[in-house]
Scaffold this motif. Structure first.
Motif, short mmCIF file in Angstrom:
data_model
loop_
_atom_site.label_atom_id
_atom_site.label_comp_id
_atom_site.label_asym_id
_atom_site.label_seq_id
_atom_site.Cartn_x
_atom_site.Cartn_y
_atom_site.Cartn_z
N GLN A 82 -8.58 -10.67 20.45
CA GLN A 82 -7.50 -11.36 21.15
C GLN A 82 -7.07 -10.55 22.38
OE1 GLN A 82 -6.07 -14.44 20.24
NE2 GLN A 82 -7.88 -14.47 18.92
N VAL A 83 -6.58 -11.25 23.38
CA VAL A 83 -6.08 -10.62 24.59
C VAL A 83 -4.64 -11.06 24.81
CG1 VAL A 83 -6.32 -10.39 27.10
CG2 VAL A 83 -8.36 -10.56 25.65
N ALA A 84 -3.76 -10.11 25.08
CA ALA A 84 -2.35 -10.42 25.36
C ALA A 84 -1.90 -9.65 26.59
CB ALA A 84 -1.48 -10.06 24.16
N VAL A 85 -1.06 -10.25 27.39
CA VAL A 85 -0.56 -9.61 28.60
C VAL A 85 0.67 -8.77 28.28
CG1 VAL A 85 0.44 -9.98 30.88
CG2 VAL A 85 -1.47 -11.39 30.12
N VAL A 86 0.60 -7.50 28.63
CA VAL A 86 1.74 -6.59 28.48
C VAL A 86 1.78 -5.68 29.71
CG1 VAL A 86 2.88 -4.84 27.10
CG2 VAL A 86 1.47 -6.55 25.97
N ASP A 87 2.82 -5.83 30.51
CA ASP A 87 3.04 -4.92 31.64
C ASP A 87 4.06 -3.88 31.17
OD1 ASP A 87 3.67 -3.57 33.93
OD2 ASP A 87 4.02 -5.36 35.16
N LEU A 88 3.60 -2.69 30.91
CA LEU A 88 4.47 -1.66 30.34
C LEU A 88 5.56 -1.20 31.30
CD1 LEU A 88 1.67 0.38 28.57
CD2 LEU A 88 3.50 -0.87 27.42
N ALA A 89 5.41 -1.49 32.57
CA ALA A 89 6.43 -1.12 33.55
C ALA A 89 7.55 -2.16 33.61
CB ALA A 89 5.82 -0.95 34.93
N ASP A 90 7.40 -3.25 32.87
CA ASP A 90 8.37 -4.35 32.87
C ASP A 90 8.86 -4.57 31.44
OD1 ASP A 90 9.78 -6.72 32.96
OD2 ASP A 90 8.22 -7.84 34.05
N ARG A 91 10.08 -4.16 31.15
CA ARG A 91 10.55 -4.26 29.77
C ARG A 91 10.65 -5.70 29.28
NH1 ARG A 91 16.78 -2.00 30.00
NH2 ARG A 91 17.16 -2.32 32.22
N ARG A 92 10.78 -6.67 30.21
CA ARG A 92 10.79 -8.07 29.80
C ARG A 92 9.41 -8.49 29.30
NH1 ARG A 92 14.26 -6.91 33.59
NH2 ARG A 92 12.56 -6.61 35.07
N SER A 93 8.37 -7.99 29.93
CA SER A 93 7.01 -8.28 29.50
C SER A 93 6.76 -7.69 28.11
CB SER A 93 6.01 -7.71 30.51
OG SER A 93 4.68 -7.88 30.05
N PHE A 97 5.95 -9.74 24.44
CA PHE A 97 4.86 -9.45 23.51
C PHE A 97 5.40 -9.18 22.11
CE2 PHE A 97 2.15 -6.47 21.23
CZ PHE A 97 0.94 -7.13 21.24
N VAL A 98 6.43 -8.37 22.02
CA VAL A 98 7.03 -8.05 20.72
C VAL A 98 7.50 -9.32 20.03
CG1 VAL A 98 9.02 -6.96 19.62
CG2 VAL A 98 7.68 -5.69 21.32
N ASP A 99 8.16 -10.20 20.78
CA ASP A 99 8.66 -11.43 20.19
C ASP A 99 7.54 -12.35 19.70
OD1 ASP A 99 11.24 -10.62 20.68
OD2 ASP A 99 11.47 -11.80 22.52
N HIS A 134 5.44 6.44 29.29
CA HIS A 134 6.32 6.71 28.14
C HIS A 134 7.25 5.56 27.78
CE1 HIS A 134 9.20 8.30 25.36
NE2 HIS A 134 10.17 8.14 26.25
N LEU A 135 8.12 5.17 28.69
CA LEU A 135 9.16 4.20 28.32
C LEU A 135 8.58 2.86 27.86
CD1 LEU A 135 11.88 4.80 31.07
CD2 LEU A 135 12.07 5.28 28.62
N GLY A 136 7.54 2.38 28.51
CA GLY A 136 6.93 1.12 28.09
C GLY A 136 6.37 1.20 26.69
N HIS A 137 5.71 2.31 26.39
CA HIS A 137 5.17 2.48 25.03
C HIS A 137 6.29 2.70 24.02
CE1 HIS A 137 1.07 3.49 26.84
NE2 HIS A 137 0.89 2.46 26.05
N PHE A 138 7.34 3.38 24.42
CA PHE A 138 8.48 3.57 23.54
C PHE A 138 9.09 2.22 23.17
CE2 PHE A 138 12.99 4.23 22.69
CZ PHE A 138 12.97 5.28 21.78
N ALA A 139 9.27 1.36 24.17
CA ALA A 139 9.82 0.02 23.92
C ALA A 139 8.90 -0.79 23.03
CB ALA A 139 10.05 -0.70 25.25
N LEU A 140 7.60 -0.67 23.26
CA LEU A 140 6.63 -1.41 22.46
C LEU A 140 6.65 -0.95 21.00
CD1 LEU A 140 4.33 -3.52 22.58
CD2 LEU A 140 2.75 -1.62 23.04
#
Length: 323
Positions: A82-93, A97-99, A134-140
């Protein structure tokens, strides 16, 4: 107090991801790999899929992700992941994905990263390398905590692998100026800070989540030529060439670079054990903060494993994402 023995494995700097996974049946294991459209992420995903895992490629570019998924399917002889779009620099993105995630998660491979040639900021005003790496992965990871806990309950353990770097030895996290608002910008120092943060995240996540069956470790893949270097400045390229000439590191293939990541992901030697920094498929030896990188290319500095600093980073990161 006796110092615990460092964790060792049968694998070496020349081992490959496929060799680490040989004999492992990962059927039923669900994994998310960030930055999986190329380089170390794509190779790690390919190796996991070949071993039977159900992998989601979390990528910024959906087209590149689709190309990687097809290549993985051809190589592994399996349906495309599977492929999913996640822009780690954008916390909304990241939040989207999390949702969208449903069910358990057994492995989160935080591999994606950026290197900039100059100062770049996100829409939140955060320095881009720290925000993405860091922050994008932390949020993920924090967003997927419940899924990881569910995965651990069903399989006995869930793991997080944070991809760090020898670069962590160049700089600690500067809590007084995370985003280079006061100090002169140096892209190498910014990258180094983000890689130290990756290691500290693994320490902090294990401290908080081991009781849920979730452990996190950081892995240094070593010197691998990937797209990460495309934005290097002339100074960065010269620094890299000098380090290679001095024998600080030698280039690995992408298959060899992914081996240490796979050790962190599946090796029995790390079962139930987190907060470690791995290098060349072994737990790295600790060195003082004033140690010279040239003398200890396979060490880990004290600032990257410090529990107090890990706690502070966790608090600061949480506050930034909640602001």
């Amino acid at each position: 107090m006796t110092t615990p023995a460092r964790i060792t494995t049968p694998f070496t700097a020349s081992s490959t991801a496929a060799e680490v996974l040989e004999g492992h049946d990962l059927s039923g294991l669900r994994a998310v790999v960030t930055g999986a459209s190329s380089g170390l992420g794509a190779e790690s995903a390919r190796a996991l899929v070949a071993a039977g895992a159900e992998v989601t490629l979390a990528v910024r570019d959906s087209r590149a992700g689709a190309v990687a998924a097809r290549a993985i399917a051809r190589s592994a002889g399996t349906p495309a992941p599977q492929v999913a779009v996640v822009d780690l620099a954008d916390r909304r993105s990241v939040a989207r994905f999390v949702d969208s995630w449903a069910g358990p998660l057994h492995l989160l491979l935080a591999n994606a990263g950026v290197v900039t040639g100059g100062l770049e900021r996100t829409s939140d005003g955060w320095e881009l390398q720290f925000a993405t790496n860091h922050l994008g992965h932390f949020a993920l990871a924090t967003g997927l905590h419940r899924a990881l806990a569910e995965g651990a309950a069903g399989r006995g353990e869930a793991r997080i692998v944070a991809v760090s770097s020898t670069a962590h030895m160049r700089a600690d996290v500067d809590f007084d100026d995370l985003h280079f608002e006061r100090r002169d910008y140096d892209p190498q120092i910014a990258y180094a800070q983000s890689k130290t943060a990756n290691s500290l995240f693994a320490v902090g996540a294990t401290q908080r989540w081991a009781r849920d069956g979730i452990v996190a470790n950081s892995a240094n893949p070593g010197g691998v030529a990937t797209g990460l270097q495309r934005n290097f400045t002339r100074r960065q390229k010269e620094s890299l060439a000098a380090a290679e000439a001095a024998g600080i590191f030698t280039y690995k293939t992408v298959e060899q670079g992914a081996a240490t990541i796979m050790v962190a992901a599946v090796a029995g030697e790390l079962a139930g054990s987190g907060g470690h920094y791995l290098d060349d498929c072994q737990e790295a030896y600790p060195v003082p903060n004033d140690a010279d990188l040239a003398d200890h290319p396979h060490g880990v500095k004290a600032w990257a494993l410090d529990r107090v600093r890990a706690d502070r980073l966790w608090s600061v990161s949480t506050a930034l994402l909640q602001a």
